[in-house]
Design a protein around this motif. Structure first.
Motif, PDB file in Angstrom:
ATOM      1  N   LYS A 275      -9.035   7.385 -15.993  1.00 48.62           N
ATOM      2  CA  LYS A 275      -7.948   7.265 -17.183  1.00 48.62           C
ATOM      3  C   LYS A 275      -6.350   7.886 -16.422  1.00 48.62           C
ATOM      4  N   SER A 303     -19.379  -1.325 -20.618  1.00 54.84           N
ATOM      5  CA  SER A 303     -19.308  -1.896 -21.765  1.00 54.84           C
ATOM      6  C   SER A 303     -17.979  -1.371 -22.349  1.00 54.84           C
ATOM      7  N   ASP A 304     -16.972  -2.138 -22.838  1.00 55.51           N
ATOM      8  CA  ASP A 304     -15.762  -1.754 -23.284  1.00 55.51           C
ATOM      9  C   ASP A 304     -16.031  -0.839 -24.548  1.00 55.51           C
ATOM     10  N   ARG A 305     -17.026  -1.401 -25.513  1.00 54.61           N
ATOM     11  CA  ARG A 305     -17.342  -0.959 -26.604  1.00 54.61           C
ATOM     12  C   ARG A 305     -17.953   0.589 -26.431  1.00 54.61           C
ATOM     13  N   LEU A 307     -17.510   2.472 -23.871  1.00 55.25           N
ATOM     14  CA  LEU A 307     -16.480   3.432 -23.254  1.00 55.25           C
ATOM     15  C   LEU A 307     -15.336   4.078 -24.378  1.00 55.25           C
ATOM     16  N   LYS A 308     -15.312   2.987 -25.335  1.00 56.57           N
ATOM     17  CA  LYS A 308     -14.555   3.555 -26.590  1.00 56.57           C
ATOM     18  C   LYS A 308     -15.303   4.741 -27.152  1.00 56.57           C
ATOM     19  N   TYR A 314     -10.090   4.076 -21.068  1.00 54.04           N
ATOM     20  CA  TYR A 314     -10.152   3.004 -20.023  1.00 54.04           C
ATOM     21  C   TYR A 314     -11.008   1.892 -20.378  1.00 54.04           C
ATOM     22  N   ASN A 315     -10.705   0.968 -19.885  1.00 53.22           N
ATOM     23  CA  ASN A 315     -11.609  -0.416 -20.132  1.00 53.22           C
ATOM     24  C   ASN A 315     -12.110  -0.985 -18.683  1.00 53.22           C
ATOM     25  N   ARG A 316     -13.209  -1.922 -18.747  1.00 51.80           N
ATOM     26  CA  ARG A 316     -13.483  -2.405 -17.545  1.00 51.80           C
ATOM     27  C   ARG A 316     -12.386  -2.899 -16.445  1.00 51.80           C
ATOM     28  N   ASP A 350     -24.908  -4.206 -23.991  1.00 52.26           N
ATOM     29  CA  ASP A 350     -23.888  -3.224 -23.304  1.00 52.26           C
ATOM     30  C   ASP A 350     -24.369  -3.016 -22.072  1.00 52.26           C
TER      31      ASP A 350
END
Ligand code: SAH
Ligand code: SF4
Ligand code: F3S
Length: 475
Positions: A275, A303-305, A307-308, A314-316, A350
């Motif tokens: 990030k 997996s964005d979910r 990571l949150k 940050y995301n993929r 995921d």
């Protein structure tokens, strides 16, 4: 567990520094006139702990202790512990448990436990209660106070459990006894403010605090003048270096200033949080050949979910775009990652996303971990903890995917010549010498002791998954 977010760090005052020098002198006096006493420092955990242990060894040496690698010969043992996963804690506790016999044989033996594990109040209390032969503990933020703690134990003949409380203090000038004359760890900052939901580090290492650039530069100038060839800058999130200096010197600026130091050396750094890793940092690396072509950029999950849920910010897509930019600017760069398998709620889908990001990122190296529940962290309270049978199946699949990529990434180097810093005889293969490339890959080759600590050129004849094999060439 207490989340201390409102305790900004401060520099040690000259009086605080002077008083630790006094305690060191008093211990030296107490030890003088006897047979030289021996100190053994045992280290678990990451490079930050290795670096801290070199300072513990430095302080002990200033007190007059000689260094020994054998606990049996020691008059004092200091165990520097890790708490990042349960396994690390269990190991430290079992090793410490074994010292009971040493103390029974030599009652004058002093044993201390320090570091991340005992920075947690409950662990320090457990040691106090259940390990009566342990004389003292101190957490990561109290390392600078070790002379005072040890002096109290020695002069008052009592146990001392130093609480990890109050403002974290940064002290410059603590003596360092380095393990290796040509490779050095240099902590540029301490602590972490990120509170990734699985991680214990922010609770045991306190809030983020940076060392002044002048102090860091002075230390590195001295190291290089002493013949040190590889400097590794350490911090839990080096990209947020210098935030407290109001933009006067960020991490990229620091790196640039370090590269201006004259001499034949390379600089590495770890760890970078995706990030905060900036394009400016990548541009600075690309412009400075002294910065090793290596980037450790832990993704943790694809997996964005997840990571949150991990609070990673940050995301993929943003992550992969950073990698693309890095490769565009430095095509030879070796990229590595950390991955956690089985974070609470991780579904098969995921996990497939994690496999797919590994394939897309094409890492040179991966450090993978099965999620370990750390009490006091938010993830420990989450529902849907993933059962061991499930993680046990996912984990080898991830390793298999990465091993294939590691081999492919290594095969690229066959028949090419790479600069290698020679470490010494290989531990696994004592017929050969081993060293590391700029990309931090292990290389095995024939050499002699005179080459240890020097850069040599090695032509790669064969690539394996975890090492390259080659021979030293003139160039
Ligand atoms: N500051 C660094 C590394 C910290 S610890 C960073 O942000 O990347 C090193 C690695 O241990 C982490 O990257 C993570 O992959 C792993 N780790 C941390 N907590 C963990 C836990 N509870 N269970 C399993 N692995 C964990
Ligand atoms: Fe832990 Fe996250 Fe800090 Fe790294 S950045 S030490 S993973 S909390
Ligand atoms: Fe390092 Fe372990 Fe502490 S990974 S920061 S020694 S918890």
């Amino acid at each position: 567990m207490e989340k201390r977010i409102d305790s900004p760090a401060r520099m040690a005052t000259p009086q605080e520094k002077q008083s630790q020098i006094e305690y060191t002198r008093k211990i030296r006096e107490m030890l003088s006139g006897t047979e030289p006493k021996k100190a053994c420092v045992v280290t678990y955990g990451c490079q930050q702990n290795e670096a801290d242990s070199e300072r513990i060894a430095g302080m002990l040496s200033a007190m007059g202790y000689e260094k020994t690698l054998s606990e049996k010969d020691a008059d004092i043992i200091v165990v520097n512990t890790c708490a990042v996963r349960d396994h690390a804690e269990q190991k430290a506790l079992s090793i410490t448990g074994g010292y009971k016999h040493l103390k029974a044989k030599k009652p004058s033996l002093i044993i201390g436990v320090c570091g991340c594990m005992v920075s947690k109040k409950e662990s320090a209390e457990r040691i106090k209660r259940s390990y009566p032969y342990i004389d003292f503990t101190f957490g990561t933020e109290k390392l600078w106070q070790m002379p005072e703690i040890l002096y109290t134990v020695m002069s008052e003949q009592k146990r001392f459990f130093c609480p990890n409380e109050g403002k974290p203090i940064t002290m410059e000038g603590i003596p360092v006894l380095r393990e290796n004359p040509y490779k050095a760890w240099v902590s540029i900052m301490y602590g972490c403010n990120n509170f990734c939901t699985y991680c214990i580090v922010p609770y045991v290492r306190g809030r983020e605090r940076s060392r002044r650039p002048e102090d860091i530069l002075k230390e590195i100038e001295a190291l290089v003048a002493d013949g040190c060839k590889e400097i590794t800058l350490l911090g839990q999130n080096v990209n947020s270096y210098g935030k407290e200096f109001g933009g006067e010197c960020d991490f990229a600026d620091l790196l640039d200033r370090i590269c201006k130091i004259e001499g034949d050396f390379i600089v590495r750094f770890m760890t970078s949080h995706p990030k905060d890793a900036s394009l400016k940092l990548i541009d600075t690396m690309a412009a400075n050949p002294k910065v090793a072509r290596q980037f450790h950029l832990p993704v943790q999950s694809g997996s964005d979910r997840i990571l949150k849920e991990m609070n990673r910010h940050y995301n993929r897509e943003t992550y992969l775009s950073l990698i693309r930019y890095m490769r565009e600017k430095m095509p030879d760069i070796a990229i590595s990652t950390d991955i956690i398998v089985g974070f609470p709620g991780e579904t098969d889908e995921d996990f497939e996303e994690t496999l797919s990001i590994v394939k897309e990122a094409r890492y040179d190296m991966m450090y993978s971990f099965i999620y370990s529940k750390r009490s006091g962290t938010p993830a420990a309270e989450m529902e849907n903890q993933v059962p061991a049978e499930v993680t046990g199946k996912r984990f080898p699949r991830l390793i298999e995917v990465q091993n294939e990529i590691s081999l492919e990434r290594n095969l690229v180097w066959e028949n090419k010549t790479l600069r290698v810093l020679v470490d010494g005889r290989s531990k696994n293969n004592p017929d050969k010498f081993s060293g590391r490339t700029d990309g931090n890959k292990i290389v095995l080759f024939d050499a002699d002791d005179s080459m240890i600590g020097k850069f040599v050129n090695v032509k790669i004849s064969k690539a394996q998954t975890f090492a390259l094999i080659g021979e030293v060439v003139a160039k």
